[in-house]
Enzyme design. Structure first.
Site, PDB file in Angstrom:
ATOM      1  N   ASP A   1       8.998  19.356  -7.475  1.00  0.00           N
ATOM      2  CA  ASP A   1       8.063  18.391  -6.821  1.00  0.00           C
ATOM      3  C   ASP A   1       7.124  19.204  -6.075  1.00  0.00           C
ATOM      4  O   ASP A   1       7.385  20.306  -5.639  1.00  0.00           O
ATOM      5  CB  ASP A   1       9.059  17.620  -5.921  1.00  0.00           C
ATOM      6  CG  ASP A   1       8.374  16.327  -5.100  1.00  0.00           C
ATOM      7  OD1 ASP A   1       9.001  15.277  -5.469  1.00  0.00           O
ATOM      8  OD2 ASP A   1       7.537  16.660  -4.465  1.00  0.00           O
TER       9      ASP A   1
ATOM     10  N   HIS B   1      13.640  15.115   0.948  1.00  0.00           N
ATOM     11  CA  HIS B   1      13.460  15.229   2.281  1.00  0.00           C
ATOM     12  C   HIS B   1      14.553  14.604   3.364  1.00  0.00           C
ATOM     13  O   HIS B   1      14.272  15.198   4.623  1.00  0.00           O
ATOM     14  CB  HIS B   1      12.033  14.475   2.736  1.00  0.00           C
ATOM     15  CG  HIS B   1      10.643  15.109   1.893  1.00  0.00           C
ATOM     16  ND1 HIS B   1      10.636  16.345   1.789  1.00  0.00           N
ATOM     17  CD2 HIS B   1       9.935  14.406   1.199  1.00  0.00           C
ATOM     18  CE1 HIS B   1       9.522  16.600   1.004  1.00  0.00           C
ATOM     19  NE2 HIS B   1       9.091  15.144   0.660  1.00  0.00           N
TER      20      HIS B   1
ATOM     21  N   HIS C   1       5.998  18.764  -3.198  1.00  0.00           N
ATOM     22  CA  HIS C   1       6.240  18.881  -1.924  1.00  0.00           C
ATOM     23  C   HIS C   1       7.550  19.833  -1.736  1.00  0.00           C
ATOM     24  O   HIS C   1       8.138  19.879  -2.747  1.00  0.00           O
ATOM     25  CB  HIS C   1       6.654  17.607  -1.285  1.00  0.00           C
ATOM     26  CG  HIS C   1       5.556  16.524  -1.355  1.00  0.00           C
ATOM     27  ND1 HIS C   1       5.657  15.474  -2.273  1.00  0.00           N
ATOM     28  CD2 HIS C   1       4.536  16.613  -0.409  1.00  0.00           C
ATOM     29  CE1 HIS C   1       4.228  14.793  -2.094  1.00  0.00           C
ATOM     30  NE2 HIS C   1       3.645  15.369  -0.871  1.00  0.00           N
TER      31      HIS C   1
ATOM     32  N   ARG D   1      -1.380  10.589  -7.450  1.00  0.00           N
ATOM     33  CA  ARG D   1      -2.183   9.888  -6.432  1.00  0.00           C
ATOM     34  C   ARG D   1      -1.965  10.932  -5.182  1.00  0.00           C
ATOM     35  O   ARG D   1      -2.840  10.733  -4.142  1.00  0.00           O
ATOM     36  CB  ARG D   1      -1.766   8.314  -6.252  1.00  0.00           C
ATOM     37  CG  ARG D   1      -2.322   7.567  -5.236  1.00  0.00           C
ATOM     38  CD  ARG D   1      -1.719   6.275  -5.025  1.00  0.00           C
ATOM     39  NE  ARG D   1      -1.931   5.637  -3.548  1.00  0.00           N
ATOM     40  CZ  ARG D   1      -1.404   4.836  -3.068  1.00  0.00           C
ATOM     41  NH1 ARG D   1      -0.422   4.228  -3.738  1.00  0.00           N
ATOM     42  NH2 ARG D   1      -1.784   4.343  -1.716  1.00  0.00           N
TER      43      ARG D   1
ATOM     44  N   GLY E   1       0.623  -1.411   0.053  1.00  0.00           N
ATOM     45  CA  GLY E   1       0.039   0.140   0.008  1.00  0.00           C
ATOM     46  C   GLY E   1       0.896   1.264  -0.045  1.00  0.00           C
ATOM     47  O   GLY E   1       0.204   2.363  -0.034  1.00  0.00           O
TER      48      GLY E   1
HETATM   49  C1  TV7 Z   1       9.626  12.912  -2.590  1.00  0.00           C
HETATM   50  N1  TV7 Z   1       1.698  11.622   1.847  1.00  0.00           N
HETATM   51  C2  TV7 Z   1       7.942  12.429  -0.791  1.00  0.00           C
HETATM   52  C3  TV7 Z   1       6.310  12.944  -0.372  1.00  0.00           C
HETATM   53  C4  TV7 Z   1       6.252  12.352   1.012  1.00  0.00           C
HETATM   54  C5  TV7 Z   1       4.985  12.473   1.590  1.00  0.00           C
HETATM   55  C6  TV7 Z   1       2.432  11.291   2.768  1.00  0.00           C
HETATM   56  C7  TV7 Z   1       1.451   9.578   2.440  1.00  0.00           C
HETATM   57  C8  TV7 Z   1       1.098   8.037   2.667  1.00  0.00           C
HETATM   58  C9  TV7 Z   1       1.999   7.470   3.140  1.00  0.00           C
HETATM   59  C10 TV7 Z   1       1.855   6.042   3.091  1.00  0.00           C
HETATM   60  C11 TV7 Z   1       0.412   5.393   2.476  1.00  0.00           C
HETATM   61  C12 TV7 Z   1      -0.088   7.685   1.923  1.00  0.00           C
HETATM   62  C13 TV7 Z   1      -1.942   7.957   0.655  1.00  0.00           C
HETATM   63  C14 TV7 Z   1       1.003  10.666   1.727  1.00  0.00           C
HETATM   64  C15 TV7 Z   1       1.590  13.336   8.066  1.00  0.00           C
HETATM   65  C16 TV7 Z   1       1.447  11.760   7.737  1.00  0.00           C
HETATM   66  C17 TV7 Z   1       0.208  11.494   7.133  1.00  0.00           C
HETATM   67  C18 TV7 Z   1       1.073   7.750   6.804  1.00  0.00           C
HETATM   68  C19 TV7 Z   1      -0.075   7.003   6.084  1.00  0.00           C
HETATM   69  N2  TV7 Z   1      -0.406   6.268   2.132  1.00  0.00           N
HETATM   70  C20 TV7 Z   1       8.239  13.330  -2.110  1.00  0.00           C
HETATM   71  C21 TV7 Z   1       4.924  12.183   2.718  1.00  0.00           C
HETATM   72  C22 TV7 Z   1       3.230  12.346   3.525  1.00  0.00           C
HETATM   73  C23 TV7 Z   1       2.588   4.932   3.799  1.00  0.00           C
HETATM   74  N3  TV7 Z   1       3.300  12.399   5.006  1.00  0.00           N
HETATM   75  O1  TV7 Z   1       8.322  14.847  -1.849  1.00  0.00           O
HETATM   76  C24 TV7 Z   1       2.194   3.590   3.668  1.00  0.00           C
HETATM   77  O2  TV7 Z   1      -0.922   8.412   1.533  1.00  0.00           O
HETATM   78  O3  TV7 Z   1       1.699  13.626   5.250  1.00  0.00           O
HETATM   79  C25 TV7 Z   1       2.258  12.872   5.661  1.00  0.00           C
HETATM   80  C26 TV7 Z   1       2.563  12.644   7.332  1.00  0.00           C
HETATM   81  C27 TV7 Z   1       1.740  10.731   8.954  1.00  0.00           C
HETATM   82  C28 TV7 Z   1       2.007   9.550   8.111  1.00  0.00           C
HETATM   83  N4  TV7 Z   1       0.808   8.832   7.293  1.00  0.00           N
HETATM   84  C29 TV7 Z   1       0.570   9.969   6.280  1.00  0.00           C
HETATM   85  O4  TV7 Z   1       7.427  12.910  -3.078  1.00  0.00           O
HETATM   86  C30 TV7 Z   1       9.978  11.181  -2.812  1.00  0.00           C
HETATM   87  N5  TV7 Z   1       2.324  10.201   3.287  1.00  0.00           N
HETATM   88  C31 TV7 Z   1       0.034   4.194   2.606  1.00  0.00           C
HETATM   89  C32 TV7 Z   1       1.000   3.235   3.139  1.00  0.00           C
HETATM   90 ZN    ZN Z   2       6.691  15.102  -3.386  1.00  0.00          ZN
HETATM   91 CA    CA Z   3       8.975  21.323  -4.750  1.00  0.00          CA
END
Ligand code: TV7
Ligand code: ZN
Ligand code: CA
Length: 453
Positions: free
Chosen positions: A251, A216, A253, A346, A23
């Site tokens: 990107d 990051h 982000h 996505r 996932g």
């Molecule tokens: C460079 N968004 C990386 C971008 C990193 C984004 C985040 C997820 C995500 C993680 C999953 C998952 C997800 C559908 C999406 C505050 C949280 C919320 C984890 C569920 N589904 C780049 C990081 C971002 C992991 N993190 O810039 C496993 O979305 O928003 C957050 C942090 C805590 C952790 N949870 C999300 O593009 C390469 N994560 C499904 C399974």
């Molecule tokens: Zn990104």
């Molecule tokens: Ca950027």
């Protein structure tokens, strides 16, 4: 047909075989898919294609702390996924399931010879820290040594491990400890460093590493799907020969790890365009963050609202980048081409087409400054492969027609349109008003004027 630019491109099939876990949106096979399409269009014949070399631990240590790197090594050397464990079950830690591709990966991992992290007092046999050996199965059963450990020792070891995981922000959903995580990070970094080195040597004009761009990662912590900051390592390599390096990040982000690494130096200017607000990850990159000390005015943030379209993006990107290059006069540029700023990504919430994204690259390239092109995010996998193929062609000045894509073993993934450039327009409102963009543009031009060049 092609421009005569000398292009070095870095890819190894092994990098597409890593698996972040069930996932998880980050899918390394997108890199294999991209390369398959690049080859199907014959682009590989118009550039020099190099295998990814693993960055050495010494190279990684130019940015990351020894403690963090040895902890990653230690984790990667342990087969965390397969019971019976040599560690007590790590409750509360997210362990990725077994990598289904791992059998295809020949992973010969030499002993690192580094001091182990503080968790090395855990009761595992020390041979585990020497990593997997190609052709050997995982160390299956508990050694007598371990089974004699007292419950207290095991509990202490578990606590130490969990503490290290927390300290390095590892093991939660975003940054799981998957099989080969250090290997993956070293390969990604090796490509970016080698790209930088070839630019330094003047043996290519543009270097491309789609497996890089992991913006990051911090010096002692993983973050947002990134473990090792290949970009910082590549910029450090460029700084050996370049007085000024410009980093541009498209990107969706914020490029926080790269910004933070160079926040206090004027030898690198970092510019990130990103979605900002509504709790969007990572939450940094406000317009007001401009660098500190020697680096004051040398961080530029372009926080954007959801739904930005081609016209609005070009409207802010082109004048800002032109003004930055004009005033900063970089001698090398690094462009992070995260594909999650496309419509229909996505995770993203921008509305760019492949054409506009690639136009940003074409615009940066048009300045004729040595250029390192990196990947990054991108979570709608077939569109990532499409974009980075079109961008590889953009670097080569090859025009690809928007026809049905050539046949590859992955052809079925490109449905339903099977076109090179499908409609990526998401039905999402553009919340970036003309007024908002105008104000930001004039703010940034103002910021540039305050720098004594
Ligand atoms: C460079 N968004 C990386 C971008 C990193 C984004 C985040 C997820 C995500 C993680 C999953 C998952 C997800 C559908 C999406 C505050 C949280 C919320 C984890 C569920 N589904 C780049 C990081 C971002 C992991 N993190 O810039 C496993 O979305 O928003 C957050 C942090 C805590 C952790 N949870 C999300 O593009 C390469 N994560 C499904 C399974
Ligand atoms: Zn990104
Ligand atoms: Ca950027």
């Amino acid at each position: 047909m092609s421009s005569g630019l000398r292009v070095s491109y870095f890819h190894s099939e092994s990098v597409g075989g890593f698996y972040y876990g069930r996932g998880h949106p980050m899918k390394p096979p997108r890199l294999s898919l991209t390369h398959a399409l690049v080859k199907a269009y014959g682009l590989d014949r118009q550039m020099e294609v190099y295998s990814l070399r693993r960055a050495t631990v010494e190279e990684a240590l130019l940015f990351h702390t020894p403690e963090y790197v040895s902890f990653l090594a230690e984790l990667d050397g342990i087969d965390l996924g397969s019971p019976p464990r040599t560690l007590p079950p790590a409750t509360g830690l997210v362990l990725a399931p077994r990598d289904p591709y791992s059998a295809r990966l020949a992973r010969c991992f030499p002993p690192l010879g580094l001091p182990m992290a503080s968790t090395s007092r855990s009761p595992r046999p020390s041979s585990l820290s020497h990593g997997r050996q190609a052709g050997h199965g995982h160390q299956g059963c508990l050694t007598p040594q371990v089974s004699q450990q007292s419950a207290e020792d095991l509990a202490a070891a578990k606590k130490a491990l969990e503490e290290s995981m927390r300290r390095h922000n590892l093991g939660h959903d975003d940054v799981p400890v998957f099989d080969g995580v250090l290997d993956f990070s070293l390969l990604s970094s090796g490509g970016s460093i080698d790209g930088a080195a070839r630019l330094n040597a003047g043996v290519c004009d543009v270097a491309i590493n789609w497996s890089g761009g992991l913006h990051h990662a911090k010096k002692q912590a993983a973050s947002g799907f990134c473990y090792m900051n290949d970009i910082v390592l590549a910029i450090l390599e460029l700084l050996k020969f370049n007085p000024r390096v410009l980093y541009i990040d498209i990107d969706v982000h914020h490029g926080d790890g790269v910004e933070e690494a160079f926040y206090e130096t004027d030898r690198v200017m970092t510019v990130s365009f990103h979605m900002y607000g509504e709790g969007f990850f990572p939450g940094t990159g406000a317009r007001e963050d401009i660098g500190e000390g020697e680096g004051k005015q040398h961080a530029i943030n372009v926080p954007l609202r959801a739904g930005i379209d081609d016209r609005s993006y070009a409207y802010i990107f082109k004048p800002v980048i032109a003004a930055i290059i004009e005033s900063y006069q970089p001698t090398a540029i690094v462009l992070q081409c995260g594909a999650d700023s496309l419509g229909c990504d996505r995770l993203g919430c921008f509305n760019l087409t492949i054409g506009q994204h690639a136009d940003c690259l074409a615009f940066v390239k048009s300045f004729g400054i040595p250029l390192l092109v990196l990947g990054g995010g991108g979570y709608t996998v077939p569109n990532v492969a499409r974009l980075w193929t079109v961008e590889t062609a953009t670097v080569l000045d090859v025009e690809l027609t928007n026809d049905v894509i050539p046949y590859t073993e992955h052809f079925d993934l490109f449905g339903p349109s099977f076109k090179l450039i499908p409609d990526t327009h998401a039905g999402i409102a553009n919340l970036n008003t003309r007024t908002y963009l105008d104000k930001m543009k004039s703010d940034i031009l103002q910021q540039l004027k305050t720098i004594p060049f």
